[in-house]
Write an enzyme that holds these catalytic residues in place. Structure first.
Site, PDB file in Angstrom:
ATOM      1  N   LYS A  17     -13.407  -7.100  -7.315  1.00  0.00           N
ATOM      2  CA  LYS A  17     -14.060  -7.432  -5.876  1.00  0.00           C
ATOM      3  C   LYS A  17     -15.273  -7.637  -6.024  1.00  0.00           C
ATOM      4  CE  LYS A  17     -10.783  -4.558  -3.136  1.00  0.00           C
ATOM      5  NZ  LYS A  17      -9.984  -3.996  -4.125  1.00  0.00           N
ATOM      6  N   LYS A  68       0.689  -1.293   0.081  1.00  0.00           N
ATOM      7  CA  LYS A  68      -0.041  -0.035   0.190  1.00  0.00           C
ATOM      8  C   LYS A  68       0.763   1.224  -0.077  1.00  0.00           C
ATOM      9  CE  LYS A  68      -4.149  -1.686   0.342  1.00  0.00           C
ATOM     10  NZ  LYS A  68      -5.379  -1.220  -0.417  1.00  0.00           N
ATOM     11  N   ASP A  89      -0.303  -0.420  -4.235  1.00  0.00           N
ATOM     12  CA  ASP A  89      -1.620   0.033  -4.411  1.00  0.00           C
ATOM     13  C   ASP A  89      -1.749   1.339  -3.811  1.00  0.00           C
ATOM     14  OD1 ASP A  89      -4.557   0.305  -4.408  1.00  0.00           O
ATOM     15  OD2 ASP A  89      -4.789  -1.426  -3.287  1.00  0.00           O
ATOM     16  N   GLU A 121      -1.564  -0.353  -8.796  1.00  0.00           N
ATOM     17  CA  GLU A 121      -3.271  -0.147  -8.687  1.00  0.00           C
ATOM     18  C   GLU A 121      -3.616   1.345  -8.516  1.00  0.00           C
ATOM     19  OE1 GLU A 121      -5.561  -2.687  -6.106  1.00  0.00           O
ATOM     20  OE2 GLU A 121      -3.931  -4.364  -6.473  1.00  0.00           O
ATOM     21  N   ASP A 146      -8.900  -0.833 -10.236  1.00  0.00           N
ATOM     22  CA  ASP A 146      -9.724  -1.530  -9.162  1.00  0.00           C
ATOM     23  C   ASP A 146     -11.137  -0.523  -8.701  1.00  0.00           C
ATOM     24  OD1 ASP A 146     -10.788  -2.399  -6.508  1.00  0.00           O
ATOM     25  OD2 ASP A 146      -9.003  -2.451  -5.661  1.00  0.00           O
TER      26      ASP A 146
END
Length: 306
Positions: free
Chosen positions: A229, A130, A158, A184, A207
């Site tokens: 997701k 992250k 991400d 991402e 995403d």
């Protein structure tokens, strides 16, 4: 849908996080969602999870609960919320295989010492990191430390749309991009992702973009991965359609969790085996939950009146 069900039970669960989790602009100490259990006329049992993710889902838990309650009472819905559609599709499919939830790669949060602790306890050379939660300078230093200390490590970054253009350029032009699988959602303005790929050569993962109700699959040079997701996208057929289109362009697809409970993760794990068997799903969020027993509260029982 659900035309052959006989009875249904709806429950609300509450499960604590080990530490508060940042979801959107707020921190949450616990996760709440719904369990839907359906008994069919032929005796089969089906179970699904309905769990909108605060800060990301278009619907709240209260809205999802009202919609599924209305639905089970026979009120026709013009359009189901994504979490509700996903939960119903899961329940319609029966019970998920109870295979162990194994994430294909760890999720790294925190400073170098914490990342080191996670990486040293894992096998494999792939991790997701992250970024854009601290300053670009701190992100850059952390990535450089990881790339120096773990020469074989491939990273998936991400940013959750956390950078503006100059911040993304600053970080990406100062790291070894040959060891970055993709990043991402690097930019607040997601329409600039194609330009960023052209400028730097970095692979792009999408995403949040997929969760926009107006999203239609569009290939561009540099698009490397779609992070799907399911509980934020809705019906299984929506996920399957996007996967088919992406794979036609050799764009990989990774099915990923949105902090569902272990039960919801079992369904996403099952979907990954069906739709993306060559890609390990991103299910490392299970570690975020406390091992204390989940609190489950019965909301209602429903009978199908044909």
């Amino acid at each position: 849908m659900l035309c052959n069900w006989q009875s249904a039970t709806l429950s609300r669960y509450t499960q604590a996080f080990v530490e508060p989790i940042q979801l959107g602009s707020l921190k949450h100490k616990q996760r709440q969602g719904l369990y839907l259990e359906i008994r069919f006329r032929d005796g089969r049992l089906g179970r699904g999870e309905i769990a909108p993710l605060p800060g990301f889902s278009e619907e709240t838990l209260a809205q999802a609960e009202q919609q599924i309650t209305d639905y089970l009472q026979g009120h026709v819905q013009r359009k189901l919320y994504p979490s509700v559609a996903f939960g119903i599709d899961c329940a319609m499919a029966g019970l998920p295989p109870t295979t162990p939830i194994v994430s294909g790669y760890p999720l790294l949060n925190g400073d170098f010492a914490h990342c080191q602790q996670v990486l040293d306890s894992q096998s494999g050379n792939l991790a997701k990191l992250k970024v854009a939660r601290q300053s670009p300078k701190q992100d850059l230093e952390l990535i450089q430390q990881l790339q120096h200390s773990y020469p074989d490590l491939q990273l998936r970054l991400d940013a959750n749309r956390g950078w503006i253009w100059n911040q993304a350029i600053f970080v990406l032009e100062n790291i070894d991009l040959s060891r970055i699988d993709y990043i991402e959602e690097p930019l607040m303005n997601s329409q600039q992702c194609e330009l960023l790929a052209q400028r730097t050569g970095v692979g792009i993962g999408l995403d949040e973009t997929l969760q926009d109700s107006s999203y239609r699959y569009h290939y561009f040079e540099g698009l490397r991965c779609l992070v799907i997701k399911p509980s934020l996208l809705g019906p299984w057929r929506t996920c399957a359609s996007i996967i088919d289109q992406a794979q036609a362009n050799q764009v990989s697809c990774v099915l990923s969790s949105a902090y569902e409970s272990e039960f919801g993760l079992q369904w996403i794990n099952a979907m990954a085996k069906q739709y993306t068997p060559e890609q390990a799903p991103g299910l490392d969020t299970l570690k975020a939950f406390s091992e204390q027993a989940t609190q489950i509260e019965l909301i209602g029982e429903f009978q199908h009146h044909s």
